[in-house]
Scaffold this active site. Structure first.
Site, short mmCIF file in Angstrom:
data_model
loop_
_atom_site.label_atom_id
_atom_site.label_comp_id
_atom_site.label_asym_id
_atom_site.label_seq_id
_atom_site.Cartn_x
_atom_site.Cartn_y
_atom_site.Cartn_z
N GLY A 38 0.84 -1.20 0.00
CA GLY A 38 0.00 0.00 0.00
C GLY A 38 0.87 1.24 0.00
O GLY A 38 1.85 1.31 0.73
N ARG A 46 0.87 -4.97 -5.94
CA ARG A 46 0.70 -6.22 -5.19
C ARG A 46 1.14 -7.30 -6.18
O ARG A 46 0.69 -7.33 -7.33
CB ARG A 46 -0.76 -6.44 -4.81
CG ARG A 46 -1.38 -5.25 -4.11
CD ARG A 46 -1.33 -5.36 -2.61
NE ARG A 46 -2.04 -4.22 -2.00
CZ ARG A 46 -1.80 -3.80 -0.77
NH1 ARG A 46 -0.89 -4.38 -0.03
NH2 ARG A 46 -2.48 -2.79 -0.29
N ASP A 93 4.40 -4.86 6.19
CA ASP A 93 4.98 -6.13 6.60
C ASP A 93 4.99 -7.18 5.49
O ASP A 93 5.86 -8.05 5.47
CB ASP A 93 4.37 -6.66 7.90
CG ASP A 93 2.86 -6.71 7.88
OD1 ASP A 93 2.28 -6.51 6.80
OD2 ASP A 93 2.27 -6.94 8.94
N THR A 113 3.87 2.72 5.59
CA THR A 113 2.44 2.39 5.62
C THR A 113 1.73 3.39 6.52
O THR A 113 2.30 3.81 7.53
CB THR A 113 2.17 0.96 6.13
OG1 THR A 113 0.79 0.83 6.48
CG2 THR A 113 2.98 0.62 7.37
N ASP A 169 -0.66 2.65 8.33
CA ASP A 169 -1.32 1.91 9.42
C ASP A 169 -0.57 1.93 10.75
O ASP A 169 -1.14 1.59 11.78
CB ASP A 169 -1.53 0.44 9.00
CG ASP A 169 -2.43 0.33 7.78
OD1 ASP A 169 -3.31 1.19 7.61
OD2 ASP A 169 -2.25 -0.62 6.99
N ASP A 204 1.52 -0.15 11.78
CA ASP A 204 1.38 -1.51 12.32
C ASP A 204 2.66 -2.34 12.21
O ASP A 204 2.62 -3.56 12.22
CB ASP A 204 0.23 -2.23 11.59
CG ASP A 204 0.49 -2.39 10.09
OD1 ASP A 204 1.41 -1.73 9.55
OD2 ASP A 204 -0.24 -3.17 9.45
N ARG A 215 -5.93 -1.54 9.14
CA ARG A 215 -5.92 -3.01 9.10
C ARG A 215 -6.20 -3.55 10.50
O ARG A 215 -7.28 -3.36 11.00
CB ARG A 215 -4.60 -3.53 8.53
CG ARG A 215 -4.47 -3.16 7.06
CD ARG A 215 -3.68 -4.18 6.31
NE ARG A 215 -2.27 -4.10 6.67
CZ ARG A 215 -1.31 -4.76 6.03
NH1 ARG A 215 -1.62 -5.55 5.02
NH2 ARG A 215 -0.06 -4.63 6.40
P1 ADP Z 1 2.35 -4.31 2.57
O1 ADP Z 1 3.79 -4.32 2.25
O2 ADP Z 1 1.79 -2.93 2.57
O3 ADP Z 1 2.04 -5.11 3.81
P2 ADP Z 1 1.39 -6.54 0.94
O4 ADP Z 1 1.06 -7.40 2.09
O5 ADP Z 1 0.46 -6.51 -0.21
O6 ADP Z 1 1.58 -5.01 1.35
O7 ADP Z 1 2.82 -6.97 0.40
C1 ADP Z 1 3.41 -6.31 -0.68
C2 ADP Z 1 4.10 -7.29 -1.59
O8 ADP Z 1 5.15 -7.97 -0.89
C3 ADP Z 1 3.22 -8.42 -2.11
O9 ADP Z 1 2.40 -8.04 -3.19
C4 ADP Z 1 4.27 -9.43 -2.54
O10 ADP Z 1 4.85 -9.05 -3.77
C5 ADP Z 1 5.32 -9.28 -1.44
N1 ADP Z 1 5.11 -10.31 -0.40
C6 ADP Z 1 4.14 -10.35 0.54
N2 ADP Z 1 4.22 -11.47 1.29
C7 ADP Z 1 5.27 -12.17 0.81
C8 ADP Z 1 5.88 -13.43 1.13
N3 ADP Z 1 5.41 -14.20 2.11
N4 ADP Z 1 6.96 -13.82 0.41
C9 ADP Z 1 7.44 -13.05 -0.60
N5 ADP Z 1 6.91 -11.89 -0.96
C10 ADP Z 1 5.84 -11.43 -0.28
#
Ligand code: ADP
Length: 319
Positions: free
Chosen positions: A11, A72, A103, A125, A127, A129, A171
Site C-alpha cells: 500500500g 501487489r 509487513d 504504511t 497503518d 502496524d 488493518r
Molecule cells: P504491505 O507491504 O503494505 O504489507 P502486501 O502485504 O500486499 O503489502 O505486500 C506487498 C508485496 O510484498 C506483495 O504483493 C508481494 O509481492 C510481497 N510479499 C508479501 N508477502 C510475501 C511473502 N510471504 N513472500 C514473498 N513476498 C511477499
C-alpha cells in the site's frame, strides 16, 4: 558496495517519495550508483529497473503516493520468481536493495535476504502496524487527513444533532483511530486491540445524550464491524439520526506532512549507512526519537507492537 536499488511496495503511503529521495541522494553522496525499481517486486521480476540521478528525485519530497509506483505481486512468494528477480538485479550489477513498504513487503525482503541478497526495510504504511518502530512513514500525514475529516463531520453532526460513525484505516492496528480520536475529540473509540461490546456503546451514547451532548462521533477501525449496519441499530435504539462514513482511500493520499518527510529522510539516509556497513536483513525504525535497526525476521515473527493503553485510557477520561 557500489550499486544499490530502491523500491516501494504494498500500500502506498505519503512520505515514501521522501524516503526514496533520501536513499538516492545519500547513496550518490557516498559515490554509489542508485537504481530505481518500478512497481515493487513486480517490476523487479519484469526488469523495470533504471539508474537514477539527483534530478530524477527532484521535486518529489512534497508529493504524495510514490513516484516509483507500487504493486501487489503475490507471485513473489514463489522461490523461482524471486530467483528470476535476483537475476535481474545482478544483471544491472545491483548488490543490495532498500525496500519501503509494510509487513508484506518486509516478508519479500526477508526472503530475498535468505537467498543471499542483501536487503534493508523501511516502514512505509499509514497503518503504523510495523514492529520495531514507533512511527511508520505516512502515519502522521494520514492522521492529519483523518482529523480533518472528523472536524468536518463534527460541524455537520452538531448542526443536525446527529450521531456519526467514522470508519478509519489501520488493518488490524488501532493507532490511526486512537490518535485521530484524541486529536479530533471523538466521543467513542473502537479499536481491534480492545474487546468491543455494542450494548455498552449504546448505553454510553444514551448517557452522553442525557448529558446534553449535541452530537456524538464514534471512531472505529476498519474490519471491526459493519458500520452501516451499526448505524442502523444505533438509530433504532436512540431515535437519533446516525450516519456512517467510511473514509477509505482518501486517507492514503495527499502531500506528506513535515514530520513524515523528516522521518522518511532520516530513515532513508540511515538505510544507506547500514548497507555501507555491510548490514543485511535489517529493518529501520525510530524509537524514542532515535534511529534504530532490527533483524527483519525478528521484527516479523517475535516482536510485538505495544498497544498504547495510555492513550486509550486518556481518551476515555476526556470524552
Ligand atoms: P504491505 O507491504 O503494505 O504489507 P502486501 O502485504 O500486499 O503489502 O505486500 C506487498 C508485496 O510484498 C506483495 O504483493 C508481494 O509481492 C510481497 N510479499 C508479501 N508477502 C510475501 C511473502 N510471504 N513472500 C514473498 N513476498 C511477499
Amino acid at each position: 558496495i557500489k550499486k544499490i536499488g530502491v523500491l516501494t511496495s504494498g500500500g502506498d503511503a505519503p512520505g515514501m517519495n521522501a524516503a526514496v529521495r533520501a536513499v538516492v541522494r545519500a547513496g550518490l553522496a557516498e559515490g554509489m550508483e542508485v537504481y530505481g525499481i518500478y512497481d515493487g517486486y513486480y517490476g523487479m521480476y519484469h526488469d523495470h529497473i533504471e539508474k537514477l540521478n539527483r534530478q530524477n528525485v527532484s521535486d518529489i519530497i512534497n508529493k504524495g503516493g510514490t513516484v516509483l509506483g507500487s504493486a501487489r505481486f503475490p507471485e513473489f512468494k514463489e522461490p523461482s520468481v524471486r530467483e528470476e528477480a535476483i537475476k535481474n538485479l545482478k544483471k544491472h550489477g545491483i548488490e543490495a536493495i532498500v525496500v519501503v513498504g509494510g509487513d508484506g513487503s518486509y516478508m519479500g525482503a526477508m526472503k530475498l535476504s535468505e537467498m543471499g541478497f542483501p536487503c534493508i526495510g523501511l516502514p512505509g504504511t499509514i497503518d503504523n502496524d510495523i514492529s520495531g518502530t514507533d512511527y511508520t512513514i505516512g502515519f502522521m500525514t494520514a492522521l492529519d487527513t483523518v482529523v480533518d475529516a472528523i472536524d468536518r463531520l463534527r460541524d455537520t453532526s452538531s448542526s443536525h444533532n446527529r450521531i456519526s460513525i467514522v470508519e478509519i484505516m489501520g488493518r488490524h492496528c488501532g493507532d490511526l483511530t486512537l490518535w485521530a480520536s484524541i486529536a479530533g475529540g471523538s466521543e467513542y473509540i473502537i479499536v481491534p486491540e480492545v474487546d468491543f461490546d455494542e450494548e455498552e456503546l449504546l448505553r454510553q451514547v444514551a448517557e452522553g445524550e442525557a448529558k446534553g451532548k449535541k452530537h456524538a462521533i464514534i471512531a472505529i477501525t476498519e474490519h471491526v464491524a459493519d458500520v452501516n449496519a451499526m448505524a442502523k441499530r444505533i438509530e433504532e435504539q436512540t431515535g437519533r439520526e446516525t450516519r456512517a462514513t467510511i473514509l477509505g482511500h482518501i486517507q492514503r493520499g495527499g502531500a506528506p506532512n513535515a514530520w513524515d518527510r523528516v522521518q522518511a529522510s532520516r530513515m532513508g539516509g540511515y538505510a544507506v549507512e547500514l548497507l555501507l556497513k555491510g548490514e543485511s536483513a535489517r529493518c529501520v525504525g525510530i524509537q524514542k526519537g532515535q534511529l534504530v535497526h532490527h533483524d527483519i525476521i525478528d521484527c516479523l515473527t517475535n516482536m510485538r507492537r505495544a498497544f498504547r493503553q495510555d492513550l486509550y485510557d486518556l481518551s476515555n477520561r476526556l470524552f
